[in-house]
Motif scaffolding. Structure first.
Motif, PDB file in Angstrom:
ATOM      1  N   PRO A   1      54.089   2.912  39.733  1.00 19.44           N
ATOM      2  CA  PRO A   1      54.411   4.686  41.110  1.00 19.44           C
ATOM      3  C   PRO A   1      53.290   5.183  39.506  1.00 19.44           C
ATOM      4  N   TRP A   2      52.614   6.163  40.401  1.00 17.20           N
ATOM      5  CA  TRP A   2      51.714   7.176  38.797  1.00 17.20           C
ATOM      6  C   TRP A   2      52.524   7.982  39.229  1.00 17.20           C
ATOM      7  N   SER A   3      53.530   8.194  38.737  1.00 19.06           N
ATOM      8  CA  SER A   3      54.663   9.302  38.283  1.00 19.06           C
ATOM      9  C   SER A   3      55.568   9.781  37.176  1.00 19.06           C
ATOM     10  N   GLY A   4      55.399  11.208  36.951  1.00 20.94           N
ATOM     11  CA  GLY A   4      56.136  11.315  35.686  1.00 20.94           C
ATOM     12  C   GLY A   4      57.280  10.793  34.675  1.00 20.94           C
ATOM     13  N   ALA A   5      58.354  10.701  35.746  1.00 24.04           N
ATOM     14  CA  ALA A   5      60.013  10.436  36.151  1.00 24.04           C
ATOM     15  C   ALA A   5      59.743   9.127  36.000  1.00 24.04           C
ATOM     16  N   GLN A   6      59.062   8.143  37.107  1.00 23.34           N
ATOM     17  CA  GLN A   6      59.142   6.879  37.358  1.00 23.34           C
ATOM     18  C   GLN A   6      58.634   6.242  36.287  1.00 23.34           C
ATOM     19  N   THR A   7      57.054   6.898  35.237  1.00 24.77           N
ATOM     20  CA  THR A   7      57.086   6.535  34.009  1.00 24.77           C
ATOM     21  C   THR A   7      57.678   6.543  32.989  1.00 24.77           C
ATOM     22  N   VAL A   8      58.743   7.177  33.071  1.00 21.58           N
ATOM     23  CA  VAL A   8      59.647   7.628  31.649  1.00 21.58           C
ATOM     24  C   VAL A   8      60.555   6.505  31.798  1.00 21.58           C
TER      25      VAL A   8
ATOM     26  N   PRO B   1      49.096  14.976  43.755  1.00 18.97           N
ATOM     27  CA  PRO B   1      48.395  15.307  44.394  1.00 18.97           C
ATOM     28  C   PRO B   1      48.047  16.788  44.451  1.00 18.97           C
ATOM     29  N   SER B   2      47.407  17.345  45.333  1.00 15.40           N
ATOM     30  CA  SER B   2      46.570  18.419  45.537  1.00 15.40           C
ATOM     31  C   SER B   2      45.355  18.537  43.875  1.00 15.40           C
ATOM     32  N   GLY B   3      45.864  17.955  42.925  1.00 20.67           N
ATOM     33  CA  GLY B   3      45.564  18.508  41.342  1.00 20.67           C
ATOM     34  C   GLY B   3      46.236  19.644  40.982  1.00 20.67           C
ATOM     35  N   THR B   4      47.950  19.277  41.676  1.00 20.81           N
ATOM     36  CA  THR B   4      48.893  19.608  40.590  1.00 20.81           C
ATOM     37  C   THR B   4      49.208  19.215  39.398  1.00 20.81           C
ATOM     38  N   PRO B   5      50.063  19.928  38.861  1.00 16.93           N
ATOM     39  CA  PRO B   5      50.651  18.617  37.587  1.00 16.93           C
ATOM     40  C   PRO B   5      51.822  17.730  38.171  1.00 16.93           C
ATOM     41  N   THR B   6      52.176  17.118  37.251  1.00 17.98           N
ATOM     42  CA  THR B   6      53.201  15.625  37.659  1.00 17.98           C
ATOM     43  C   THR B   6      54.769  16.675  37.857  1.00 17.98           C
ATOM     44  N   PRO B   7      55.342  16.286  38.623  1.00 13.97           N
ATOM     45  CA  PRO B   7      56.745  16.965  38.882  1.00 13.97           C
ATOM     46  C   PRO B   7      57.154  16.752  37.959  1.00 13.97           C
ATOM     47  N   ILE B   8      57.652  16.066  36.658  1.00 13.99           N
ATOM     48  CA  ILE B   8      58.243  16.076  34.910  1.00 13.99           C
ATOM     49  C   ILE B   8      57.429  17.789  34.512  1.00 13.99           C
TER      50      ILE B   8
ATOM     51  N   GLU C   1      53.889  21.866  27.153  1.00  9.33           N
ATOM     52  CA  GLU C   1      52.861  21.605  26.144  1.00  9.33           C
ATOM     53  C   GLU C   1      53.374  20.959  25.127  1.00  9.33           C
ATOM     54  N   THR C   2      55.038  21.503  25.045  1.00 12.88           N
ATOM     55  CA  THR C   2      55.706  20.207  24.298  1.00 12.88           C
ATOM     56  C   THR C   2      55.902  19.108  25.089  1.00 12.88           C
ATOM     57  N   THR C   3      56.400  19.063  26.551  1.00 13.99           N
ATOM     58  CA  THR C   3      56.444  17.689  27.604  1.00 13.99           C
ATOM     59  C   THR C   3      54.919  16.757  27.140  1.00 13.99           C
ATOM     60  N   ARG C   4      53.444  17.489  26.895  1.00 12.63           N
ATOM     61  CA  ARG C   4      52.592  16.811  26.803  1.00 12.63           C
ATOM     62  C   ARG C   4      52.387  16.155  25.538  1.00 12.63           C
ATOM     63  N   ARG C   5      53.132  16.475  24.901  1.00 10.41           N
ATOM     64  CA  ARG C   5      52.853  16.192  23.947  1.00 10.41           C
ATOM     65  C   ARG C   5      53.756  15.087  23.252  1.00 10.41           C
ATOM     66  N   LEU C   6      54.917  14.568  23.640  1.00 11.00           N
ATOM     67  CA  LEU C   6      55.976  13.887  24.348  1.00 11.00           C
ATOM     68  C   LEU C   6      55.097  12.620  24.864  1.00 11.00           C
ATOM     69  N   PHE C   7      54.406  12.792  26.504  1.00  6.44           N
ATOM     70  CA  PHE C   7      53.909  11.486  26.630  1.00  6.44           C
ATOM     71  C   PHE C   7      52.406  11.506  25.728  1.00  6.44           C
ATOM     72  N   ARG C   8      51.836  12.080  24.942  1.00  4.96           N
ATOM     73  CA  ARG C   8      50.862  11.626  24.340  1.00  4.96           C
ATOM     74  C   ARG C   8      51.304  10.929  23.809  1.00  4.96           C
ATOM     75  N   LEU C   9      52.421  11.395  22.678  1.00  4.42           N
ATOM     76  CA  LEU C   9      53.342  10.137  22.061  1.00  4.42           C
ATOM     77  C   LEU C   9      53.756   8.725  21.987  1.00  4.42           C
TER      78      LEU C   9
ATOM     79  N   ALA D   1      49.408   8.063  29.016  1.00  3.06           N
ATOM     80  CA  ALA D   1      48.351   9.040  29.383  1.00  3.06           C
ATOM     81  C   ALA D   1      48.016   9.875  30.037  1.00  3.06           C
ATOM     82  N   LYS D   2      47.842   9.267  31.437  1.00  4.98           N
ATOM     83  CA  LYS D   2      47.418   9.764  32.194  1.00  4.98           C
ATOM     84  C   LYS D   2      48.922  11.294  32.737  1.00  4.98           C
ATOM     85  N   GLU D   3      50.335  11.118  32.501  1.00  4.14           N
ATOM     86  CA  GLU D   3      50.578  11.872  31.725  1.00  4.14           C
ATOM     87  C   GLU D   3      50.500  13.303  31.076  1.00  4.14           C
ATOM     88  N   ALA D   4      50.124  13.136  30.232  1.00  2.19           N
ATOM     89  CA  ALA D   4      49.822  13.691  28.987  1.00  2.19           C
ATOM     90  C   ALA D   4      48.415  14.772  29.074  1.00  2.19           C
TER      91      ALA D   4
END
Length: 483
Positions: A98-105, A148-155, A218-226, A258-261
């Motif tokens: 699944p391509w979703s932030g919470a499930q990726t984590v 979905p609809s170009g919105t940010p991921t749920p997380i 922004e912190t969350t994005r950095r954490l996903f990139r990390l 990387a997609k989440e970031a």
């Protein structure tokens, strides 16, 4: 039918293990029962036949790899044991996630924990199968799809919404974690993937724990990139020690992070390494699909250095397929694009490895591979020689990429073999063996063995080649077992 030859590699590991034939048979049977392979029933006469050159059927090669690895405290691959290295191929179950932030984590946390806790010696990959063909490519294409609809991921939405931020990670602490990832890359380049793989997996698991909390966006994005960078590095190190299914799993998880970031250039790097793995496994069509997906997905965001890397890997894929004209075109585009790289330009640490030396190395290997796939072998070998020599010269003065230097030494040796210069090939291979003794890279060891085997088949009476073969028979297993 030719007479079987004794399996000298398996015999070497067996003698140094101190086991008797009966003890090894009992351990194989016990491990087989633990994994549900109740049909396996081994005895001392069967072990003797393996040592005499008989090839056991699956899952025995995998079991032997695990047993010897546990005995010596480092990865001993099926190929190390002189057995057929077969990477099983399956459907999309391991990569169609699944391509979703919470499930990726959640998936990264579970997989890294399993790698650390359930398979302490790094054998999680042996329970997986490699995904290939459309079962791999189609799920990876979803990397390009917007949310979905170009919105940010749920997380990310939750992290940026009205909820209080529960995370206690400070800016300086996050910066320190990012610097640690840079250090891990430096270790890998200098010492090989086997030395710090578990440390990287442990760090990855810790970072996913941090993502269970909420932070500013922004912190969350950095954490996903990390997270993406650590998962990619875990995949690269797994690939380097020969754990192909596990490497692919980490690569896929890294692409999700990387997609989440929102980091498409880094996603392209991940896909390029997935492509490299497919080239290594002689799946050129899959390699080409992956690199084209990387190029398309990063077409508006990739720097000249990243774009040059992707063109060079496209050339490698075309060379693997024997597509001469397309290979030449991609190699030229790599050179032309790299000329746009500006000295001193600030770039992410993960792409700085792609230097002039790497560019020459990739293009030289493309020309060398064309020689393998073409009746015009002398022409392509002569094209590869000066480019490979340039790569060797550049890596010789680069003390930070010791493994790459060894790879290009053995690459130059393979070119000398194509040019019917076995003495020169053996001399370079000896230099590569010197470095192989100082790094932990089964990928490097395998490349040296294959080149040496090719030299021995063609030039069995050349003294330098025989000396090299004798040295490798005893030296590389000893290096692989070093802690």
């Amino acid at each position: 039918m030719g007479e079987k030859q004794p399996n000298e590699r398996l015999t070497s590991w067996f003698v140094r293990s101190g086991w008797s034939k009966g003890e090894l048979a009992r351990q194989v049977n016990r491990r087989a029962r633990q994994t549900g392979a109740h049909h396996v029933s081994t005895d001392t006469s069967r072990v003797r036949r393996w040592l005499d050159g008989e090839q056991p059927r699956e899952p025995i090669p995998k079991i032997l790899s695990e047993l010897f690895s546990e005995r010596f405290g480092s990865v001993v691959t099926v190929e190390d044991l002189g057995l057929r290295a077969v990477v099983p191929v399956t459907g999309a179950g391991e990569v169609d996630l699944p391509w979703s932030g919470a499930q990726t984590v959640q998936l990264i946390s579970e997989y890294s924990r399993s790698d650390l806790m359930l398979n302490r010696r790094g054998f999680l990959g042996t329970s997986l199968a490699l995904t290939a063909g459309s079962a791999l490519i189609e799920p990876m294409q979803r990397w390009l799809a917007p949310g979905p609809s170009g919105t940010p991921t749920p997380i990310l939405t939750a992290a940026n919404g009205g909820e209080p931020h529960t995370g206690r990670l400070s800016g300086p602490e996050l910066a320190l974690l990012e610097q640690t990832t840079v250090m891990f890359r430096q270790w890998d380049a200098h010492n090989g993937g086997g030395l710090r793989r578990k440390a990287v997996v442990g760090q990855l698991h810790e970072v996913t724990d941090l993502l269970q909390e909420t932070y500013p966006q922004e912190t969350t994005r950095r954490l996903f990139r990390l997270t993406a960078e650590l998962a990619h590095l875990a995949g690269w190190m797994s690939y380097d020690v020969g754990m192909h299914p596990s490497a692919q799993k980490y690569y896929v998880l890294a692409l999700h992070a990387a997609k989440e970031a929102g980091d498409r250039p880094f996603g392209a790097l991940i896909l390029s390494d997935m492509s490299r793995q497919m080239i290594h496994l002689n799946r050129g069509e899959d390699a080409l699909e992956l690199i084209h997906l990387a190029q398309y997905g990063s077409r508006d965001t990739a720097s000249p250095r990243t774009a040059a890397l992707l063109y060079s890997m496209e050339a490698r894929a075309y060379a693997n397929l024997g597509e001469v004209n397309k290979c030449h075109r991609a190699a030229r585009l790599a050179e032309d694009t790299f000329s746009d790289v500006r000295t001193g330009e600030t770039e992410p640490d993960w792409i700085t490895f792609f230097s002039e030396a790497e560019l020459n190395a990739e293009n030289a290997h493309s020309y060398r591979d064309l020689a393998y796939h073409s009746s015009r072998s002398p022409l392509y070998a002569s094209m590869a020689a000066p480019v490979m020599e340039r790569a060797v010269d550049l890596f010789r003065v680069d003390e930070t990429h010791r493994r790459s230097y060894a790879f290009n030494l053995i690459g130059m040796a393979s070119v000398h073999l194509l040019q019917e210069e076995p003495e020169a090939a053996a001399g370079l291979a000896h230099q590569a063996v010197d470095i192989a003794g100082k790094v932990r890279s089964e990928r490097l060891n395998t490349r040296i063995r294959k080149t040496t085997d090719a030299a021995l088949r063609r030039y069995p009476s050349v003294a330098e080649v025989q000396h090299l073969s004798d040295r490798i028979t005893t030296a590389l297993p000893e290096y692989a077992a070093a802690g």
